[in-house]
Structure formats: structure tokens, C-alpha cells
Enzyme design. Structure first.
Site, PDB file in Angstrom:
ATOM      1  N   GLN A 196     -12.254   3.048 -12.371  1.00 58.98           N
ATOM      2  CA  GLN A 196     -11.520   3.242 -12.000  1.00 58.98           C
ATOM      3  C   GLN A 196     -12.539   3.427 -10.456  1.00 58.98           C
ATOM      4  O   GLN A 196     -11.689   3.414  -9.258  1.00 58.98           O
ATOM      5  CB  GLN A 196     -10.696   3.900 -11.816  1.00 58.98           C
ATOM      6  N   SER A 240     -15.517  -2.579 -15.064  1.00 53.62           N
ATOM      7  CA  SER A 240     -14.772  -3.927 -15.366  1.00 53.62           C
ATOM      8  C   SER A 240     -14.911  -4.579 -13.868  1.00 53.62           C
ATOM      9  O   SER A 240     -14.400  -4.191 -12.396  1.00 53.62           O
ATOM     10  CB  SER A 240     -13.534  -3.479 -15.210  1.00 53.62           C
ATOM     11  N   ALA A 241     -14.600  -5.943 -13.334  1.00 54.46           N
ATOM     12  CA  ALA A 241     -14.377  -6.703 -12.044  1.00 54.46           C
ATOM     13  C   ALA A 241     -13.653  -6.267 -11.671  1.00 54.46           C
ATOM     14  O   ALA A 241     -13.686  -6.529 -10.365  1.00 54.46           O
ATOM     15  CB  ALA A 241     -15.752  -8.133 -12.228  1.00 54.46           C
ATOM     16  N   HIS A 242     -12.238  -6.908 -12.661  1.00 55.84           N
ATOM     17  CA  HIS A 242     -11.727  -6.938 -11.811  1.00 55.84           C
ATOM     18  C   HIS A 242     -10.858  -5.803 -11.063  1.00 55.84           C
ATOM     19  O   HIS A 242      -9.640  -5.861 -10.488  1.00 55.84           O
ATOM     20  CB  HIS A 242     -10.432  -7.639 -12.814  1.00 55.84           C
ATOM     21  N   THR A 285     -21.943 -17.530 -24.916  1.00 54.63           N
ATOM     22  CA  THR A 285     -22.342 -18.051 -24.501  1.00 54.63           C
ATOM     23  C   THR A 285     -22.212 -17.801 -22.847  1.00 54.63           C
ATOM     24  O   THR A 285     -20.502 -17.081 -22.779  1.00 54.63           O
ATOM     25  CB  THR A 285     -21.571 -20.029 -24.487  1.00 54.63           C
ATOM     26  N   CYS A 326      10.291   4.519 -20.070  1.00 48.65           N
ATOM     27  CA  CYS A 326      11.007   3.044 -20.918  1.00 48.65           C
ATOM     28  C   CYS A 326      10.150   2.089 -20.306  1.00 48.65           C
ATOM     29  O   CYS A 326      10.607   1.272 -20.465  1.00 48.65           O
ATOM     30  CB  CYS A 326      11.835   3.050 -19.501  1.00 48.65           C
TER      31      CYS A 326
END
Lengths: 202, 384
Positions: free
Chosen positions: B180, B200-202, B238, B326
Site C-alpha cells: 500500500q 504489487s503492481a496494480h 515462464t 454485511c
């Protein structure tokens, strides 16, 4: 970007009742209820009050308040429409499945939210009958939910005791997971369990 | 209809330049592990990306292991020490916190179920690791200390440097999930002395499905995915050439813009915080207001339930997230909030606003126009 391909998270009927809830209580109305039912558990994220007016043994008007998620709001709104005009007996037996069906279905984990409204309505009818010193012929015709978080009924527990599937509180807990969320039912269920063990002599 | 995306901690849109780089990358179809020209070209682009990511996090390029994301990176770190323990290491205890990402929380539950010793260090009521409690937990038998850099829900930033010093003083290795924080605040593995870092790239305008485990020189390692010699035998499979190149492009932008972004995100976050406090009575701001990710604002609205707030906001075109049970599919509200001592009702009524580079101050104004009537309406309808 404005054309989303996916549908809304719930059915169109849920969306409609969520956006435009029917029969909500409004202070300005000066609604005088004949019976009031409070149900729910804050720990599970929902709490509800159902208020009814009764005329000739039928639900004449209904108002409600809820602290809860979209499906709790929508299912209570739907229930309030379905309950008006019903005899007390029919209203008492209004099943959560009927509400869910009228809403076009709810996700599995949201069923909990839809059982709150009918419980609230039953509690309001109980309150009306009690206040007016009337007999309550319905109370024992309905399985009562004893653990609200996990929707466990007294009938379910009775069966587990009767068939000796649950011989200790630990076993009962293991099978039903009762009391593992808000925990407020623990003492009552322990009492009910002892009583049932005594009744069935196990 | 106006759309205001304020869920950037969940994921970010891909930057236009990253999309361009990925479109070009589609042409590099050679297997980066092949010796021929096509393979070499793909490998060249991958090494470029590796350098960009290494540069972003202040680590040597040799430390970068490409993974499918931070979840895999986090799982890999725990697996390294599981293996060490299996092989009979005297250091057989892991220390982490109760507010980590699910990829660590669930790993902890899994390992505990198999008899491994893992302690959760408590956090204070702003979500900061209690260093006094950590000190109690540290001893010569601790193999790994894993503490996230900044929390995804409440934004609280941890005193990583102090934690590293404390852990190293008893000989334990330190991992931080910095997913983050990347691109929002400065993160330097070298400066912090970290042994392992996940990202993480996203979360910084790169593609999904690609991330990194950065591994300092000379620390224990064991592959989580076996099968090939890629990444010097550290992670088989790969190469995901297109995603790696996209992550490299995103890393360059993140490095270039980090200081400006930090300032801009904090400004919008503070505008929203002040506006909410001013316009809506009885709100609680969660997390640490001093040590906080610049774009994260977590607010509890007593007597209004989180999923309902989220969905009413969604109908107005505003996307946020909630700690309410919820919305989680279970009956339990956010464990991050509960572990930080937030009351259960407040956890059910919590909303996370997370800003990103495409947000503007107009977005803040729009939220401040739409949110107060929603809260008012839900509170009027509330049975509490």
C-alpha cells in the site's frame, strides 16, 4: 465510463426498496403503535424496530426503523407492504422465504437479514397481544430463533438434543456454531440446552 | 453521471503510459528464457523493468524476484521460514501482527493449524505496532518478524525502522508487505535495513497479477513455486513479459511522481476529513492521523451501517469500501478495526475513502455534497 455491464449487486426489487423504502417511521407522523417489536443484534450489524396498528385482528398499518445493510432495509420494506391487511395469524406466519421470493431473491449469506423483519413483526404482535391482555395462540406455532447471528432455532436445538447428536454444550457449539459471533445468546442457549436435556433425559 | 473512484487501495487504474508500454510489450513474444534473438529481446526488457522496480524501492536489482503479486510474495516469505523450521532451525517462532493483509493472516492460521509457533504483536488504538509488546515477544528463538508498511484499511504506517533494529538485535529477519505504500511514500529497503519486501503492481497504476518479493543479499530463501530456472531458481514459471514490462513502466512513474503524489493525496484526504467532521455530526476518524498513508481516510459513522452507505454512495457514482460485516460475506466486521480497538458498531459503520492520482479536489467537493444527506437519511431510518 458510465455503461456498466454488470447488474446491481442485488435484484431490481431490492434496489427499488433500498432506494425508496416503504412505511418507514417518521417522527412528524405521530404514529401511535398498538404493538412494538425490537429485534436484532448490533454485533451482527443489524437492529430493527417494527411498530404495528391493529384493527379487527388485522394489521392496519405498519412502521419500521432499521440499522442494517441494503438487504435488511429492502426486506423490511417488502415485509411492511406484505403485512398490511393480513390477519394477525397470517402475519405471524409470514415466512422469510416469502419475503425473499418477493424481492427476487437474496444472496445466501444475506438470508440472515431477511429473517429479521418477520421476527420483528412477530415480536410486535406478541407485544400487542400482551399489552391488551389477549391470549397468544401463535407463539408456540413458530420455531423461535435463539441465535440471531447464525439463525439457529429452538426446534433445531431440540432435535439435536433429542437425537443425542449434541450431548454437551461443546458438541452443540461445534455443530451449530451458536454464540460465536456476538455471543449474546450464550447464556440463554445454555439454559435451553439444560432444560431440553432434562426433558429428554439425556 | 459523475464518477468518483475512491477505492484506490483496492486497486488503481492503469496509467496511460503503462498501457502504451504493455501494448508495445505484446510484440516481445519470445520466451525470455530462450537463448535466441527473440528471447534475448524479451529478457532485455524484463531486466529494464527489474532495474526500475529495484530503483523504486532502494534495493539492488539482484534482490528482485517477480511473483504473481504481493499475496504470493507474502506466502513465499512465510514458506521460507516454514522450511527453515522443518529443517530443524532453533529459531522456530514467527512474529507478525493482527492487522496484516489476509495473505498473511490466513497463512498464519494455516501454519498454526500445523503446529508452527506464531505470535501476533498487538497494535494500539491507532493501529500502530506496540513496540513495548514487540520487545516482549522478541527473543533468540524468533526466525522472522513480518510487519506491513502501511495498512490497507486505516492507512496506519508502522515504525519499520525501529522494528528492523529491534528484530535484528535478536538475530531475526524482517519482512514488510509494502504494497500500500509504494508510490505514495518513500520506501527504501536499504535505508530501512529490510530483509524482505513485498509489493504489487496494480496498487501503483500497473497491471494486476504481477508483483515482487525483494530479497536482501545473504538471507534465507526457498522457492515457493518449483519447476524452472527462472529468477535464478527462486521462482519458476515462464516470465509474464507484458505484465513485468508494465510494472517496470509503473515503477518509473511512481519514482518520478512520488513526492508530488504524497503531497497531493494528503491534501485531498485532509480536505475530505475536515469537510466530513464539519458537515456530519458524530463521526469517528480511524487510524493514526500522524503516521498515515497520504491517500487513506477511514471514517466510522455511528448509527449508519457501512454496506448501506457504500451502496447509496455507489448509486451517486462514488466508489468506496467498508469494514462492515454485511459487505464481507461473513458476519464479522473488519478484523483490522477490531484489532485496533474500534468498537463493533463503529466497525460496522466504517467507510474507507482511498485517493489516487486521478482524483481531484472537485471529487472531494462532490463527496462532501452527496455524503451528508446519505448519513442523515440512514440515521433517521436507524433503530439505534
Amino acid at each position: 465510463m458510465s455503461n456498466f455491464m454488470a447488474q446491481w449487486v442485488y435484484s431490481p426489487a431490492v434496489k427499488d426498496h433500498f432506494m425508496n423504502p416503504r412505511n418507514t417511521w417518521d417522527e412528524k407522523e405521530n404514529f401511535v403503535p398498538d404493538g412494538v417489536g425490537d429485534v436484532g443484534s448490533l454485533a451482527c450489524g443489524d437492529q430493527m424496530r417494527v411498530m404495528i396498528q391493529v384493527e379487527n385482528d388485522r394489521i392496519k398499518a405498519i412502521r419500521w426503523l432499521t440499522y442494517g445493510c441494503a438487504s435488511a432495509i429492502a426486506s423490511t420494506s417488502m415485509l411492511s407492504e406484505m403485512a398490511i391487511g393480513l390477519t394477525l395469524e397470517d402475519a405471524y406466519h409470514l415466512a422469510p422465504e416469502a419475503i425473499t421470493e418477493a424481492l427476487g431473491g437474496l444472496p445466501e449469506h444475506k438470508f440472515h437479514c431477511s429473517v429479521l423483519g418477520d421476527k420483528g413483526l412477530r415480536a410486535a404482535i406478541d407485544d400487542y397481544l400482551e399489552k391488551n391482555g389477549l391470549p397468544n395462540p401463535y407463539r408456540h406455532t413458530i420455531a423461535k430463533i435463539v441465535c440471531e447471528c447464525h439463525n439457529i432455532t429452538d426446534v433445531q436445538i431440540e432435535n439435536l438434543v433429542k437425537t443425542k447428536q449434541a450431548t454437551t454444550l461443546e458438541e452443540l457449539q461445534e455443530i451449530t456454531k451458536y454464540g460465536s459471533t456476538c455471543g449474546k445468546c450464550k447464556a440463554d442457549i445454555a439454559g435451553l440446552f439444560d432444560e431440553l436435556k432434562h426433558i429428554y433425559n439425556v | 453521471m459523475k464518477f468518483v473512484y475512491l477505492d484506490n487501495n483496492a486497486t488503481t487504474p492503469i496509467h496511460e503510459d503503462v498501457i502504451d508500454s504493455m501494448n508495445e510489450a505484446l510484440a516481445f513474444y519470445g520466451n525470455a528464457s530462450s537463448m535466441h534473438a527473440f528471447g534475448r529481446d524479451a529478457a532485455f526488457k524484463i531486466e529494464e523493468a527489474r532495474l526500475a522496480v529495484a530503483d523504486l524501492i532502494g534495493a539492488p536489482s539482484g534482490s528482485i524476484v517477480f511473483t504473481s503479486g504481493a499475496s504470493e510474495a507474502n506466502n513465499t516469505v512465510f514458506n521460507i521460514f516454514r522450511e527453515q523450521i522443518d529443517l530443524g532451525s532453533k529459531r522456530n517462532r514467527i512474529v507478525t501482527t493482527a492487522i496484516e493483509h489476509p495473505s498473511i493472516i490466513e497463512m498464519v492460521a494455516y501454519l498454526r493449524g500445523r503446529g508452527y509457533k506464531i505470535d501476533l504483536c498487538p497494535v494500539d488504538n491507532t493501529g500502530r505496532v506496540r513496540l513495548d509488546a514487540l520487545k516482549e515477544l522478541l527473543a533468540e528463538d524468533v526466525a522472522l518478524v513480518s510487519v506491513m508498511f502501511g495498512n490497507n484499511e486505516i492507512g496506519t504506517i508502522q515504525p519499520i525502522k525501529e522494528i528492523v533494529e529491534m528484530a535484528h538485535s535478536v538475530g531475526a529477519y524482517v519482512h514488510s508487505d509494502a504494497t500500500q505504500a509504494i508510490g505514495k511514500v518513500e520506501v527504501s529497503m536499504r535505508e530501512l535495513g529490510l530483509d524482505y519486501l513485498s509489493l504489487s503492481a496494480h496498487k501503483f497504476y500497473g497491471p494486476k497479477g504481477i508483483g515482487v518479493l525483494a530479497v536482501a543479499k545473504g538471507v534465507p530463501y526457498a522457492p515457493y513455486i518449483h519447476g524452472g530456472h527462472q529468477e535464478a531458481g527462486r521462482r519458476a514459471g515462464t516470465y509474464n513479459t507484458v505484465a513485468i514490462i508494465g510494472m517496470g513502466a509503473a515503477a518509473k512513474i511512481a519514482k518520478r511522481d512520488q513526492k508530488d503524489e504524497e503531497r497531493r493525496l494528503w491534501k485531498m484526504r485532509e480536505m475530505l476529513r475536515k469537510g466530513i467532521v464539519e458537515k456530519i455530526p458524530n463521526v469517528v476518524i480511524n487510524g493514526n492521523q500522524e503516521h498515515c498513508l497520504p491517500g487513506t481516510l477511514d471514517v466510522s459513522f455511528p448509527h449508519a451501517e457501512g454496506e448501506s452507505i457504500l451502496l447509496y454512495l455507489d448509486l451517486e457514482g462514488i466508489q468506496v469500501s467498508t469494514g462492515s460485516a454485511c459487505a464481507s460475506g461473513s458476519l464479522e466486521p473488519s478484523y483490522v478495526l477490531l484489532s485496533s480497538g474500534v468498537d463493533i458498531e463503529l466497525a460496522h459503520g466504517s467507510i474507507r475513502f482511498s485517493f489516487g492520482r486521478y482524483n481531484t479536489e472537485d471529487d472531494v467537493a462532490y463527496v462532501l455534497e452527496k455524503l451528508p444527506p446519505i448519513i442523515k437519511r440512514l440515521r433517521e431510518m436507524s433503530a439505534l
